[in-house]
Design a protein around this motif. Structure first.
Motif, PDB file in Angstrom:
ATOM      1  N   PHE A 114       0.934  -0.860   0.117  1.00 33.91           N
ATOM      2  CA  PHE A 114       0.189  -0.077   0.212  1.00 33.91           C
ATOM      3  C   PHE A 114       1.202   0.844  -0.135  1.00 33.91           C
ATOM      4  CE2 PHE A 114      -1.937   3.271   3.202  1.00 33.91           C
ATOM      5  CZ  PHE A 114      -2.810   3.506   1.826  1.00 33.91           C
ATOM      6  N   ALA A 133      -5.959  -0.877  -0.796  1.00 36.26           N
ATOM      7  CA  ALA A 133      -6.571  -1.553   0.466  1.00 36.26           C
ATOM      8  C   ALA A 133      -7.742  -2.446   0.047  1.00 36.26           C
ATOM      9  CB  ALA A 133      -6.980  -0.708   0.834  1.00 36.26           C
ATOM     10  N   ALA A 149      -9.721  -4.126   3.017  1.00 37.36           N
ATOM     11  CA  ALA A 149      -9.946  -3.425   3.387  1.00 37.36           C
ATOM     12  C   ALA A 149     -11.451  -2.665   3.272  1.00 37.36           C
ATOM     13  CB  ALA A 149      -9.743  -1.129   3.625  1.00 37.36           C
ATOM     14  N   VAL A 154      -9.641   5.152   3.807  1.00 40.23           N
ATOM     15  CA  VAL A 154      -8.216   4.795   3.349  1.00 40.23           C
ATOM     16  C   VAL A 154      -7.520   5.887   2.523  1.00 40.23           C
ATOM     17  CG1 VAL A 154      -6.971   2.566   1.854  1.00 40.23           C
ATOM     18  CG2 VAL A 154      -8.611   2.128   3.542  1.00 40.23           C
ATOM     19  N   ILE A 206      -5.128   0.696   6.806  1.00 39.42           N
ATOM     20  CA  ILE A 206      -6.163   0.283   5.949  1.00 39.42           C
ATOM     21  C   ILE A 206      -7.308   0.088   6.590  1.00 39.42           C
ATOM     22  CG2 ILE A 206      -4.434   0.455   4.415  1.00 39.42           C
ATOM     23  CD1 ILE A 206      -4.431  -2.833   4.296  1.00 39.42           C
TER      24      ILE A 206
END
Length: 290
Positions: A153, A205, A210, A216, A288
């Motif tokens: 990420f 994410a 997520a 995020v 996240i």
């Protein structure tokens, strides 16, 4: 094609070729994690500390300079390997604090003994923290739950920022972002990099599972701003000391600081956000997970 245009074309090709070699290696080590990743992080910290000191004080392999690099490496290694060796968290923290503190003090002493004066003596000590803290943060993120997703990420945000800012700025041009420090950077490039980073980070994410993506997206945008600020900071440091590149380690790119200047700032902010949201025991997961 003019000579200047040809030089730029050759430089771009060299940059792309270097990236095509370095990025897969970095990703493979990141994927493997564990000791391999920690070793890469420790080595990176030492190289970064060396380049910082070279920018500020000039190249040297004097014993004092080598001792500074050794202390930075020791501090980062303690953070990365302390738990593997059964060290108590307080012991690890103590080694990190003392190691970086001694490295900073010794670096200042070496600068003074060399007769460099200001601003070298004022800037030299900060190299220990500039090199050590982001590397400790990166290793902490990789060691956290979902560590691979967290580092990917972060990489996606920083790399998207760099790539999109470069090509958006070239395509759209417009007002300069900070011409006194980095004459080529534009506001259009900065905004293009931010938008690309927000989308790339949100996509990573989402793949990582997520639950909430809007927070995020905002985190990715904040990390993109931090990345661009880190880039500008390193440019201002080099300009202050009359240095074009931080080193010659990477063909077409210069030194390692020239490649990770954005990652330095983004990694520290990412660790801070993750810790505040997820807690120190699971530092990084909150990056996240919202």
């Amino acid at each position: 094609m003019t000579d200047a245009a040809a030089d730029k074309a050759r430089e771009l090709k060299l940059r792309i070729a270097s990236a095509l070699v370095i990025a897969p290696v970095a990703l493979a080590i990141t994927w493997a994690g564990g000791i391999a990743f920690s070793v890469m992080i420790v080595a990176g910290a030492v190289l970064m500390a060396d380049e910082w000191t070279t920018i500020v004080c000039g190249a040297s392999r004097a014993p004092g300079r080598l001792a500074v690099l050794g202390l930075v490496g020791l501090a980062v290694a303690a953070s990365a390997f302390g738990h593997r060796l059964g060290m108590a968290p307080t012991t690890t923290t103590g080694i990190v604090v003392i190691g970086l503190g001694l490295a900073a003090a010794l670096a200042m002493r070496e600068a003074r003994l060399s007769g460099l004066g200001e601003p070298a003596t004022g800037w030299t000590p900060w190299g220990a923290f500039y090199a050590g803290l982001p590397c400790i943060a990166l290793d902490g993120l990789r060691a956290a739950p979902q560590g691979l997703a967290l580092v990917i990420f972060l990489f996606a945000v920083v790399w998207s920022t760099d790539i999109a800012a470069y090509f958006t700025g070239r395509a759209l041009g417009g007002p300069k972002l900070w011409p006194a420090v980095s004459p080529k950077k534009t506001w259009s490039g900065a905004l293009g990099g931010l938008a690309a980073a927000a989308l790339a980070g949100t996509a990573v994410a989402h793949v990582a599972g997520a639950a909430k993506l809007w927070p995020v997206l905002l985190v990715a945008a904040a990390l993109s701003v931090a990345s661009q600020a880190g880039d500008l900071f390193e440019s201002s440091l080099k300009r202050k000391f009359g240095v074009k590149d931080s080193g010659r380690l990477i063909p077409g790119h210069g030194g390692i600081l020239d490649r990770v200047d954005g990652l330095v700032a983004a990694a520290v902010l990412a660790m801070l956000i993750g810790t505040l949201n997820g807690g120190i025991a699971t530092a990084g997961r909150g990056l996240i997970g919202w």
